[in-house]
Write an enzyme that holds these catalytic residues in place. Structure first.
Site, short mmCIF file in Angstrom:
data_model
loop_
_atom_site.label_atom_id
_atom_site.label_comp_id
_atom_site.label_asym_id
_atom_site.label_seq_id
_atom_site.Cartn_x
_atom_site.Cartn_y
_atom_site.Cartn_z
N GLY A 207 0.86 -1.21 0.07
CA GLY A 207 -0.02 0.00 -0.10
C GLY A 207 0.82 1.22 -0.08
N LYS A 225 5.85 17.20 -3.68
CA LYS A 225 6.50 17.37 -2.25
C LYS A 225 7.34 18.42 -2.18
CE LYS A 225 5.10 12.66 -0.98
NZ LYS A 225 5.44 11.37 -0.91
N1 HSE Z 1 3.39 6.68 -2.91
C1 HSE Z 1 3.81 7.72 -2.00
C2 HSE Z 1 4.97 7.18 -1.47
C3 HSE Z 1 2.99 7.89 -0.77
O1 HSE Z 1 5.51 5.96 -1.79
O2 HSE Z 1 5.72 7.73 -0.69
C4 HSE Z 1 3.14 8.93 0.20
O3 HSE Z 1 2.71 10.26 -0.49
#
Ligand code: HSE
Length: 349
Positions: A207, A225
């Site tokens: 997940g 980010k």
């Molecule tokens: N898909 C993102 C990760 C989840 O793997 O960091 C958090 O933003």
């Protein structure tokens, strides 16, 4: 604090569980008494009860029947997300719909509607924050609302609030980070001999990956980010699309193994540096020495290094993804929202 969820996937459900498990502690420790009054989810339906929903029953129906409107004896069913924001008695909206970083929608509309109705928002959705932070923050301020988005960068590891509060007084002139769990997990597993595809499949199973993992692999998730960090932490607004970005798709097993032989590691890094003209930001894989502080950060763990003029380098490391961890990031914002209301001050933002 009466809470409505807009979107009720894994993260929303994790927060609901935390609110239930920690109910008494939140009251005792922070004077924060929460009540979940509404949930609206595009796929799972909607339910509203102004007197509060029973969280175990809510989680039970959503997990067993895949629908929130299977919850028995509520006052109202079928509200859209906007109706949930506008017509319910919630004070705070937990916005956890899917992230569309191209348009930021529907999350931007949700945030705007909430603020216009005097309701605060906490979210883990990168779209609104990367694309419209200033506009949304002023709308929130003008309606005396709180806007919390700690979980948009490094989930429950406080990559935004730490530099804004605890490191106050420093000039943070450079930030370097491993900000994506999926790609760091893939790179770590490839160092251990797994193929790219096998490692990606595992990251999806756990997940960590976005619904569309291209966003992780190509570095787009990190790029948004990076835009948030640049704007919110370093004070330089930069459009995500202006940040040069390369993901990990061009790294193969041979490159990873030969780096190990040189006592180095490939990492997908975000770098943001203040310059005389503003800011230099980029996202790219870098081969770093084994003794670099970020080299030892393995698996889905994230880390961020703040280069500060007074305190020197400060590194923060922890989970960057995960349901409970991301649910926790929303809890941090809720507690801060509560404290802001109590003190009638914006100091902890
Ligand atoms: N898909 C993102 C990760 C989840 O793997 O960091 C958090 O933003």
């Amino acid at each position: 604090m009466k809470v409505a969820f807009v979107g009720f996937g894994g993260v929303g459900q994790a927060l609901a569980e935390i609110l239930h498990e920690k109910k008494e502690i939140l009251i005792k420790q922070y004077g924060l008494d929460t009540k979940v009054v509404a949930v609206s989810d595009l796929m799972k339906g909607a339910v509203y009860d102004p007197d509060g929903l029973d969280i175990p029953s809510l989680l039970n129906v959503v997990r067993n029947e895949g629908r929130v409107d299977a919850y028995p004896n509520a006052k109202e069913y079928g509200f859209s997300s906007l109706e949930t924001i506008e017509k319910t008695n919630a004070d705070l909206i937990v916005e956890v719909t899917f992230t569309d970083v191209q348009t930021g929608q529907p999350a931007i509309d949700h945030c705007e509607a909430a603020f216009k109705n005097g309701k605060s928002v906490v979210t883990t959705n990168k779209g609104p924050v990367a694309l419209k932070l200033d506009e949304l923050q002023s709308l929130a301020d003008s309606h005396n609302c709180f806007f919390g988005f700690e979980g948009t960068v490094m989930s429950g590891t406080p990559a935004l609030r730490l530099p804004k509060t605890t490191l106050m007084g420093n000039d943070i002139y450079e930030v370097v980070g491993i900000l994506n769990g999926t790609t760091n997990y893939i790179l770590t597993e490839m160092e251990l001999g797994l193929s790219f595809d096998q490692a990606l499949e595992q990251a999806q199973e756990f997940g960590y990956a976005e619904a569309n993992p291209t966003s992780d692999i190509e570095g787009y998730d990190v790029r948004y980010k990076t835009a948030i960090l640049s704007h919110y932490v370093m004070g330089e607004k930069i459009s995500a699309l202006d940040i040069p970005c390369e993901g990990i798709a061009n790294l193969n097993g041979d490159m990873i193994q030969s780096a190990l032989e040189e006592d180095k590691s490939w990492k997908l890094l975000a770098r943001i540096r203040k310059t005389d003209d503003g800011i230099d930001a980029r996202v790219a894989p870098e081969k770093i020495d084994a003794n670099h502080p970020l080299a030892g950060v393995k698996g889905a763990t994230n880390a961020i290094l703040y280069e500060c003029d007074l305190s020197g380098p400060i590194m923060l490391t922890g989970a960057g993804a995960g349901l409970k961890e991301t649910g926790f990031s929303l809890l941090i914002d809720m507690i801060h929202a509560h404290q802001v209301y109590q003190k009638n001050s914006s100091i902890v933002r």
